[in-house]
Design an enzyme around this catalytic site. Structure first.
Site, PDB file in Angstrom:
ATOM      1  N   ARG A 179       0.827  -1.212   0.000  1.00 18.90           N
ATOM      2  CA  ARG A 179       0.000   0.000   0.000  1.00 18.90           C
ATOM      3  C   ARG A 179       0.866   1.268   0.000  1.00 18.90           C
ATOM      4  NH1 ARG A 179      -2.934   1.613   3.928  1.00 18.90           N
ATOM      5  NH2 ARG A 179      -1.683   0.461   5.431  1.00 18.90           N
ATOM      6  N   ARG A 183       1.879   9.906  -4.933  1.00 24.05           N
ATOM      7  CA  ARG A 183       0.996  11.032  -5.240  1.00 24.05           C
ATOM      8  C   ARG A 183       1.578  11.899  -6.341  1.00 24.05           C
ATOM      9  NH1 ARG A 183       0.670  13.132   0.674  1.00 24.05           N
ATOM     10  NH2 ARG A 183      -0.616  11.516   1.639  1.00 24.05           N
ATOM     11  N   ARG A 256       9.969  -6.911  17.118  1.00 26.76           N
ATOM     12  CA  ARG A 256      11.093  -6.036  16.750  1.00 26.76           C
ATOM     13  C   ARG A 256      11.121  -4.935  17.796  1.00 26.76           C
ATOM     14  NH1 ARG A 256      15.115  -6.985  13.640  1.00 26.76           N
ATOM     15  NH2 ARG A 256      15.329  -4.805  13.026  1.00 26.76           N
ATOM     16  N   ARG A 287      16.170   6.672  11.751  1.00 30.01           N
ATOM     17  CA  ARG A 287      15.718   8.062  11.659  1.00 30.01           C
ATOM     18  C   ARG A 287      16.132   8.857  12.885  1.00 30.01           C
ATOM     19  NH1 ARG A 287       9.112   7.631  12.475  1.00 30.01           N
ATOM     20  NH2 ARG A 287       9.238   6.852  14.589  1.00 30.01           N
ATOM     21  N   GLU A 312      17.091   6.588  16.240  1.00 32.32           N
ATOM     22  CA  GLU A 312      16.381   5.316  16.414  1.00 32.32           C
ATOM     23  C   GLU A 312      17.120   4.179  15.713  1.00 32.32           C
ATOM     24  OE1 GLU A 312      12.263   5.560  15.330  1.00 32.32           O
ATOM     25  OE2 GLU A 312      11.869   7.158  16.777  1.00 32.32           O
ATOM     26  N   TYR A 360      -0.283  -4.853  15.841  1.00 34.24           N
ATOM     27  CA  TYR A 360       0.149  -3.468  15.768  1.00 34.24           C
ATOM     28  C   TYR A 360      -1.083  -2.573  15.645  1.00 34.24           C
ATOM     29  CZ  TYR A 360       2.289   0.910  14.868  1.00 34.24           C
ATOM     30  OH  TYR A 360       2.649   2.233  14.988  1.00 34.24           O
ATOM     31  N   ASP A 362      -2.509   1.384  15.798  1.00 35.05           N
ATOM     32  CA  ASP A 362      -2.277   2.820  15.951  1.00 35.05           C
ATOM     33  C   ASP A 362      -3.133   3.290  17.121  1.00 35.05           C
ATOM     34  OD1 ASP A 362      -0.339   3.696  14.186  1.00 35.05           O
ATOM     35  OD2 ASP A 362      -1.708   3.724  12.482  1.00 35.05           O
TER      36      ASP A 362
HETATM   37  P1  FAD Z   1       1.110   0.014  25.723  1.00 31.74           P
HETATM   38  O1  FAD Z   1       1.212   1.462  25.470  1.00 31.74           O
HETATM   39  O2  FAD Z   1       2.303  -0.825  25.480  1.00 31.74           O
HETATM   40  O3  FAD Z   1       0.644  -0.184  27.237  1.00 31.74           O
HETATM   41  C1  FAD Z   1       0.729  -1.411  27.914  1.00 31.74           C
HETATM   42  C2  FAD Z   1       1.049  -1.112  29.360  1.00 31.74           C
HETATM   43  O4  FAD Z   1       0.936  -2.310  30.125  1.00 31.74           O
HETATM   44  C3  FAD Z   1       2.475  -0.595  29.556  1.00 31.74           C
HETATM   45  O5  FAD Z   1       2.455   0.636  30.248  1.00 31.74           O
HETATM   46  C4  FAD Z   1       3.140  -1.685  30.369  1.00 31.74           C
HETATM   47  O6  FAD Z   1       4.108  -1.189  31.288  1.00 31.74           O
HETATM   48  C5  FAD Z   1       1.955  -2.310  31.093  1.00 31.74           C
HETATM   49  N1  FAD Z   1       2.189  -3.698  31.506  1.00 31.74           N
HETATM   50  C6  FAD Z   1       2.602  -4.710  30.731  1.00 31.74           C
HETATM   51  N2  FAD Z   1       2.730  -5.832  31.476  1.00 31.74           N
HETATM   52  C7  FAD Z   1       2.398  -5.499  32.743  1.00 31.74           C
HETATM   53  C8  FAD Z   1       2.364  -6.213  33.962  1.00 31.74           C
HETATM   54  N3  FAD Z   1       2.724  -7.486  34.022  1.00 31.74           N
HETATM   55  N4  FAD Z   1       1.965  -5.571  35.079  1.00 31.74           N
HETATM   56  C9  FAD Z   1       1.642  -4.244  35.032  1.00 31.74           C
HETATM   57  N5  FAD Z   1       1.677  -3.524  33.911  1.00 31.74           N
HETATM   58  C10 FAD Z   1       2.051  -4.139  32.772  1.00 31.74           C
HETATM   59  N6  FAD Z   1       0.395   5.027  16.950  1.00 31.74           N
HETATM   60  C11 FAD Z   1      -0.090   6.088  16.254  1.00 31.74           C
HETATM   61  O7  FAD Z   1      -1.301   6.250  16.132  1.00 31.74           O
HETATM   62  N7  FAD Z   1       0.771   7.007  15.706  1.00 31.74           N
HETATM   63  C12 FAD Z   1       2.127   6.898  15.802  1.00 31.74           C
HETATM   64  O8  FAD Z   1       2.864   7.732  15.298  1.00 31.74           O
HETATM   65  C13 FAD Z   1       2.655   5.763  16.515  1.00 31.74           C
HETATM   66  N8  FAD Z   1       3.986   5.601  16.640  1.00 31.74           N
HETATM   67  C14 FAD Z   1       4.466   4.503  17.299  1.00 31.74           C
HETATM   68  C15 FAD Z   1       5.847   4.337  17.411  1.00 31.74           C
HETATM   69  C16 FAD Z   1       6.366   3.223  18.066  1.00 31.74           C
HETATM   70  C17 FAD Z   1       7.855   3.048  18.184  1.00 31.74           C
HETATM   71  C18 FAD Z   1       5.473   2.254  18.611  1.00 31.74           C
HETATM   72  C19 FAD Z   1       6.002   1.018  19.292  1.00 31.74           C
HETATM   73  C20 FAD Z   1       4.111   2.430  18.523  1.00 31.74           C
HETATM   74  C21 FAD Z   1       3.586   3.554  17.862  1.00 31.74           C
HETATM   75  N9  FAD Z   1       2.213   3.756  17.783  1.00 31.74           N
HETATM   76  C22 FAD Z   1       1.730   4.840  17.080  1.00 31.74           C
HETATM   77  C23 FAD Z   1       1.256   2.812  18.402  1.00 31.74           C
HETATM   78  C24 FAD Z   1       0.863   3.204  19.840  1.00 31.74           C
HETATM   79  O9  FAD Z   1       2.014   3.225  20.649  1.00 31.74           O
HETATM   80  C25 FAD Z   1      -0.118   2.167  20.374  1.00 31.74           C
HETATM   81  O10 FAD Z   1      -1.292   2.209  19.631  1.00 31.74           O
HETATM   82  C26 FAD Z   1      -0.513   2.352  21.842  1.00 31.74           C
HETATM   83  O11 FAD Z   1       0.507   2.854  22.623  1.00 31.74           O
HETATM   84  C27 FAD Z   1      -0.909   1.007  22.366  1.00 31.74           C
HETATM   85  O12 FAD Z   1      -1.428   1.125  23.674  1.00 31.74           O
HETATM   86  P2  FAD Z   1      -1.564  -0.171  24.588  1.00 31.74           P
HETATM   87  O13 FAD Z   1      -2.249   0.273  25.817  1.00 31.74           O
HETATM   88  O14 FAD Z   1      -2.158  -1.303  23.823  1.00 31.74           O
HETATM   89  O15 FAD Z   1      -0.059  -0.637  24.873  1.00 31.74           O
HETATM   90  N1  UDP Z   2       9.574   3.076   4.216  1.00 30.52           N
HETATM   91  C1  UDP Z   2      10.681   3.261   3.415  1.00 30.52           C
HETATM   92  N2  UDP Z   2      11.363   4.450   3.456  1.00 30.52           N
HETATM   93  C2  UDP Z   2      10.996   5.465   4.291  1.00 30.52           C
HETATM   94  C3  UDP Z   2       9.861   5.286   5.116  1.00 30.52           C
HETATM   95  C4  UDP Z   2       9.177   4.070   5.063  1.00 30.52           C
HETATM   96  O1  UDP Z   2      11.041   2.368   2.664  1.00 30.52           O
HETATM   97  O2  UDP Z   2      11.667   6.515   4.297  1.00 30.52           O
HETATM   98  C5  UDP Z   2       8.870   1.769   4.148  1.00 30.52           C
HETATM   99  C6  UDP Z   2       9.478   0.742   5.097  1.00 30.52           C
HETATM  100  O3  UDP Z   2       9.450  -0.521   4.452  1.00 30.52           O
HETATM  101  C7  UDP Z   2       8.540   0.723   6.268  1.00 30.52           C
HETATM  102  C8  UDP Z   2       7.201   1.042   5.608  1.00 30.52           C
HETATM  103  O4  UDP Z   2       7.522   1.917   4.515  1.00 30.52           O
HETATM  104  O5  UDP Z   2       8.522  -0.524   6.907  1.00 30.52           O
HETATM  105  C9  UDP Z   2       6.221   1.735   6.568  1.00 30.52           C
HETATM  106  O6  UDP Z   2       6.880   2.844   7.165  1.00 30.52           O
HETATM  107  P1  UDP Z   2       6.176   3.886   8.112  1.00 30.52           P
HETATM  108  O7  UDP Z   2       7.221   4.774   8.662  1.00 30.52           O
HETATM  109  O8  UDP Z   2       5.069   4.491   7.381  1.00 30.52           O
HETATM  110  O9  UDP Z   2       5.516   2.993   9.220  1.00 30.52           O
HETATM  111  P2  UDP Z   2       6.021   2.508  10.619  1.00 30.52           P
HETATM  112  O10 UDP Z   2       7.505   2.348  10.544  1.00 30.52           O
HETATM  113  O11 UDP Z   2       5.600   3.588  11.571  1.00 30.52           O
HETATM  114  O12 UDP Z   2       5.291   1.206  10.770  1.00 30.52           O
END
Ligand code: FAD
Ligand code: UDP
Length: 373
Positions: A179, A183, A256, A287, A312, A360, A362
């Site tokens: 996907r 553009r 990961r 990044r 990162e 995963y 959002d």
């Molecule tokens: P978590 O935020 O992981 O919360 C789980 C909680 O449970 C944690 O605080 C943990 O400490 C606790 N826990 C686990 N086990 C135990 C235990 N045994 N006892 C007590 N507590 C415990 N989403 C977007 O929409 N936009 C973005 O740009 C975006 N960027 C991201 C970038 C990264 C690197 C990552 C990893 C995720 C990103 N996300 C993004 C996704 C977003 O982080 C998640 O949608 C959201 O945080 C998930 O919430 P959660 O409550 O399911 O999990």
């Molecule tokens: N991607 C890439 N170059 C970039 C940014 C993203 O090739 O500069 C590809 C890469 O394969 C990545 C996917 O697009 O796994 C999705 O990236 P994005 O940053 O949108 O999502 P996230 O890493 O937050 O899942």
């Protein structure tokens, strides 16, 4: 000894949204979290007056008006628009792939000129596949080249993707990149969603609002005294790792992870953008995030003389590291299936969120699922 209707294990967005809803319905809730703070992965730490996204950059985006209105009722969101820049060996390109990128790559000025080059390169990729005797792309490399051509694949996709996944593009499944947004307009907005932004004052405000008036015990691991916690409420909402809940009896799920290297710099504006992707293989990080740009725009950037950046590094997950991205390959999906079969039979436990559903998510879909479905 049951005192609560719900014990919520995890104060991330799933746990906090669930608690908000339950409290509104008159339920008595207790939240525990093993981390020393609330908010799970959206947690921010204020460093030098800048909200630093401690577990990776988070940009809220959605097309669902109900979800957008709801989060804004908790805390107003700003007008941040994600428009990452790619740095390939010092050459800068706008993302996602759009007319700005094509101009920077080939000097073209019109959509027709850009389309012509991309079509030619796509054609070459199809011919190469035919010569190899295949009709469907066998891997990410072939898929990317039939979607966007060789130049963009080699400069903006190959190195970044291989760093991110720790594998060669020829060993990665085609679907990851199916996907890819392309553009033929000058538009650097990374998302197609109608609404996006960052909470004014950072994500902690969103979590504080959701958990307002709720008893929360941080630094408290469910597994340190499992039988006690199982006795304190009628129901448990569990947002931790599903395999851990079942004592890893079928084996461990894989993830990961990302290592963040944070630096405070004595300069007000280091890279001029919140997100810069390093798309060549040689630079070891994927990044660099400059956090102030999520909330400080225009001249405001210069009101704070310092800045905080995070490099990162995408890494294979090992026990003891933070689990970030589920690995949705066959092996892990089938292992998750075994745990899910057990979870489906639990009458008193709700498994929700990124770790308990091994999915995963959002942020916006979590709010949508917990509060509006
Ligand atoms: P978590 O935020 O992981 O919360 C789980 C909680 O449970 C944690 O605080 C943990 O400490 C606790 N826990 C686990 N086990 C135990 C235990 N045994 N006892 C007590 N507590 C415990 N989403 C977007 O929409 N936009 C973005 O740009 C975006 N960027 C991201 C970038 C990264 C690197 C990552 C990893 C995720 C990103 N996300 C993004 C996704 C977003 O982080 C998640 O949608 C959201 O945080 C998930 O919430 P959660 O409550 O399911 O999990
Ligand atoms: N991607 C890439 N170059 C970039 C940014 C993203 O090739 O500069 C590809 C890469 O394969 C990545 C996917 O697009 O796994 C999705 O990236 P994005 O940053 O949108 O999502 P996230 O890493 O937050 O899942």
């Amino acid at each position: 000894m049951e005192q609560y209707d719900y014990l919520i294990v995890g104060s991330g967005l799933y746990g906090a949204s669930f608690t908000y809803r339950a409290q509104k319905a008159g339920k008595k809730c207790l939240v525990i979290d093993k981390r020393p703070h609330r908010g799970g992965n959206v947690y921010c730490e204020n460093i030098e007056g800048i909200n630093v996204h401690k577990y990776g950059a988070h940009i809220f985006h959605t097309s669902n008006k109900e979800v957008w209105d709801f989060v804004n009722s908790i805390v107003p969101f700003n007008r941040y628009t994600n428009s990452p820049v790619a740095n390939y060996k010092g050459e800068l390109y706008n993302l996602p792939f759009n007319m700005n990128t094509f101009h920077q790559m080939w000097g073209v000025r019109t959509p027709d000129e850009a389309r012509r080059i991309i079509e030619e390169q796509k054609h070459d990729a199809v011919v190469a596949m035919k010569a190899a005797g295949v009709s469907e792309p066998r891997n990410l490399e072939e898929q990317a080249q039939i979607l966007i051509g060789k130049d963009i694949y080699e400069k903006l996709i190959k190195g970044y993707t291989e760093k991110q996944w720790g594998r060669k593009c020829t060993d990665l499944p085609a679907f990851i990149i199916r996907r890819l947004p392309v553009r033929f307009v000058f538009d650097n907005n990374y998302f197609n969603d109608k609404y996006q932004g960052i909470p004014e004052g950072g994500y902690n405000k969103l979590i504080e609002g959701l958990l307002d008036g709720i008893e929360v015990k941080t630094g408290t691991d469910f597994f340190d005294d499992r039988s006690y916690w199982e006795g304190v409420a009628d129901k448990i909402v569990y947002t931790g790792k599903i395999d851990e809940y079942y004592g890893y009896r079928f084996g461990k799920l894989e993830y990961r992870t990302v290592r963040f290297e944070e630096e405070i710099l004595d300069c007000p504006n280091w890279q001029g953008n919140a997100v810069v992707n390093y798309t060549d293989r040689e630079v070891p990080y994927t990044r660099i995030i400059e956090h102030k740009h999520f909330e400080m725009f225009g001249e405001k950037v210069y009101e704070n003389p310092k800045t905080v950046i995070s490099r990162e590094y995408s890494t294979e997950w090992k026990d003891g590291m933070e689990p970030y991205y589920p690995v949705n390959d066959e092996k892990n999906t089938s292992l998750y299936g075994k745990y899910k079969d057990l979870a489906d039979k639990e009458a008193h436990v709700i498994f929700g969120g990124r770790l308990a559903e091994y999915k995963y998510y959002d942020m916006a879909p979590i709010i949508e699922k917990v509060l509006f479905i």
